[in-house]
Design a protein around this motif. Structure first.
Motif: not given
Length: 672
Positions: A554-575
């Motif tokens: 899947f592909l994520l398109q996103y925008s952040v307006a002054g909000h805390p940043p999204p967190l992405l955690v890979d399958a191996d635990g890399t965050a």
């Protein structure tokens, strides 16, 4: 008779001869006492100042009859220059017939001065009479004031009967005397009162004061103010005199004011209704009752009378020796239960009964017991705020404690009246919070079921703050098959913030569905609407679009307006935090531009959006909270998505988190 034999005698001796009683002999003691009177003169000539006293008539009788006479402790007033003393002195005279060595007859008088003894005796008599009169006056005065007077010996042991004590307590003299008085003191006051009295007697304090309860002849107890003072003869305590004055009414008034002051202090600065009522229960026990429970009625605004009642117990306090109840518990009560009747009637339910034997209407068959064991009385008092029963206060007395009566009901009413204004404010807040939470929860819908994706959402209201936040999340599918995820936070913690949150959420839904545009463009249009329609509003937001890509993933398109940043955690635990696509918060900058960013979502990866309540703490920098979240998310990524969200809430939030928390998580299935 050889007169010289009387010279060394320690008492006064005088010898007269003849019927006219001429002085024939005086010894040294006599001369020191009465002066050197010329021998050969008659006693009447030698003592002209005593000629009218009648003492010399005894000489005539003894001389004529030969029968001895004695005068005991008689006063003698002397006033002549040769005497060593002046004024009244006291003597004991013994006068008898005497025969001289030459055969002539006379009178022998022997005298002993007893002035000191008579003076001391008279002084004691006068003091005793003065004491008797003073005490009699005091008793008369005290009797007029309905007091009790009592007297003890120097060791503090009751030594005289007290009619007032007997009248009030019913104790007889035999029961009262000695240390028996202590048996009339209330058992809870007895030991301290007796110990204080013993200490006062030992230390001979100038005034002993104490207030304790006395058992009444007619039953029950009343408070008496007790005062005692030592009676001294010089430096010696010869007895103690004390009084007992009925001060029950004054004691009740003082106690009333103290309790009201304590209630005001205990509830000062509180905004939450349950906190205020819990503080009040700590004032009620043990001063008014032995047990107190307080129930909030969260659905009182919408509950018709006569229907089942949901009550939330928010406070439960028990006195020593009584079982403790959990302070927080939800209870469902039948319409006929005592609590429901008190709530519907908006008036107290009051009952007095033998200890442990409540009447059937208070404990209907088949219902769980709710009164403490040994209770002898109970008051169910509804707390009516602005015409609505907001809470119920249950107070009971147990065992030997006097049953609760109208005075206690009045005091409980007054306690609650003192806090009516803050209770009204708290109730208004409760209403506002209920409306805001209802609005908020109505908008926080379940996520859609998207094939190939797992989505989980969570919302936790603040447990410490008195406000409702403007946090929201949303997830829905577009017609082109893409999945939209959004999360945001409107500034403010009140009902208007919750209302604005709902409007912005729905507005963002409409803008996203209107046309297929980049996420940054959609946020720019939302910001134009915010600055046009909500001049004083600011908000943060993350808008994301998740699309399926070829040949997989899947592909994520996103925008952040002054909000805390999204967190992405890979399958191996890399965050890692997604820091691209960041722009100013909504409503802050005129004519803003919003960026969009793209990030691939690999199989097994987990994407997390959250509000600042999850990472912010008052005592630390935001970067510390973000790092803690990254670490916890990396450690929990192997868990199912629902458990993953619950773990983060448990690990990140404190017991008293002071902000709302919303989060939405998305996981791309895959082998991990």
């Amino acid at each position: 008779m050889r007169l010289e034999m009387f010279d060394p005698a320690p008492i006064g001796v005088v010898v007269t001869q003849g019927p006219d009683h001429r002085l024939a002999y005086t010894n040294a003691v006599y001369r020191r006492t009465f002066g050197d009177r010329p021998l050969g003169r008659t006693v009447r000539d030698a003592f002209p100042d005593l000629a009218q006293s009648g003492y010399f008539d005894m000489y005539d009788r003894v001389y004529a009859t030969g029968t001895a006479e004695v005068l005991t402790s008689v006063p003698v007033d002397l006033d002549y220059p040769d005497a060593p003393y002046e004024g009244t002195r006291y003597f004991t005279f013994s006068i008898s017939h005497a025969t001289m060595s030459d055969g002539r007859h006379g009178v022998l008088a022997v005298l002993v001065e007893v002035t000191d003894q008579v003076t001391a005796s008279e002084r004691i008599r006068v003091l005793s009479e003065e004491r008797r009169r003073v005490l009699q006056r005091y008793r008369s005065l005290v009797s007029a004031g309905s007091q009790i007077v009592w007297v003890t010996d120097p060791e503090g042991v009751v030594s005289e009967p007290s009619p007032g004590w007997e009248r009030v307590t019913g104790q007889s003299w035999e029961e009262f005397r000695g240390d028996g008085w202590a048996d009339a003191i209330h058992p809870d006051d007895r030991d301290t009162a007796v110990a204080s009295w013993r200490r006062a007697v030992t230390e001979q304090v100038p005034l002993w004061s104490r207030t304790y309860r006395l058992r009444l002849a007619k039953g029950g107890h009343r408070h008496f103010a007790v005062h005692a003072a030592p009676v001294r003869d010089g430096d010696t305590v010869i007895e103690w005199v004390g009084t007992c004055t009925d001060v029950e009414q004054e004691w009740r008034e003082t106690r009333r004011e103290e309790l009201l002051a304590r209630a005001t202090t205990a509830t000062a600065g509180m905004a939450r209704l349950d906190d205020m009522l819990a503080a009040l229960s700590g004032v009620i026990v043990p001063d008014i009752a032995d047990n107190c429970t307080i129930h909030l009625l969260p659905h009182a605004l919408h509950r018709p009378p006569g229907t089942p009642l949901t009550a939330e117990r928010v406070a439960a306090v028990s006195g020593p020796g009584l079982p403790e109840l959990p302070p927080h518990q939800e209870e469902h009560l039948d319409p006929g239960s005592p609590l429901a009747r008190a709530a519907d009637g908006r008036s107290p339910v009051h009952a007095v009964f033998p200890p442990g034997e409540p009447p059937p209407d208070l404990s209907p068959p088949g219902t769980a017991p709710w009164l403490p064991p040994g209770a002898n009385s109970v008051v169910l008092l509804p707390v009516v705020v602005d015409g609505v029963t907001a809470a119920l206060v249950t107070a009971s007395a147990s065992g030997d404690r006097p049953p609760l009566g109208q005075e206690e009901i009045s005091l409980l009413r007054t306690l609650l009246e003192r806090v009516h204004t803050p209770l009204s404010k708290a109730m208004e807040y409760q209403r506002t919070r209920q409306v805001a939470l209802a609005l908020q929860r109505s908008l926080l819908t379940d996520p859609p079921d998207v094939p190939g994706l797992d989505i989980a959402v969570r919302y936790r209201p603040s447990t410490a703050a008195a406000e409702v936040g403007g946090d929201w999340y949303d997830a829905f599918e577009l017609r082109d098959g893409a999945t939209v995820l959004t999360i945001g936070d409107v500034a403010g913690h009140d009902l208007p913030a919750a209302v604005t949150m709902g409007q912005l959420r729905n507005m963002l839904r409409g803008l996203t569905l209107d046309r297929q545009e980049p996420t940054g463009t959609i946020l720019r249009r939302l910001d134009v609407a915010v600055q046009t329609l909500y001049a004083d509003c600011t908000a943060t937001c993350v808008l994301a679009r998740v699309e399926r890509r070829d040949p997989g993933g899947f592909l994520l398109q996103y925008s952040v307006a002054g909000h805390p940043p999204p967190l992405l955690v890979d399958a191996d635990g890399t965050a890692r935090f997604l820091t691209a696509g960041h722009s100013p918060m909504l409503g802050l900058v005129p004519r803003p531009e919003y960026d969009s960013a793209v990030e691939p979502l690999e199989p097994g990866s987990t994407l997390l959006f959250y509000t600042d309540g999850l990472v912010e703490r008052r005592d630390e920098d935001l970067t510390a909270g973000l790092e803690r979240l990254r670490r916890h998310a990396a450690g929990a990524v192997t868990r199912p998505l629902q458990a993953f969200c619950d773990t983060l809430l448990t690990d990140q939030l404190t017991v008293d988190n002071d902000d709302d928390v919303a989060l939405i998580a998305l996981r791309v299935p895959g082998d991990r």
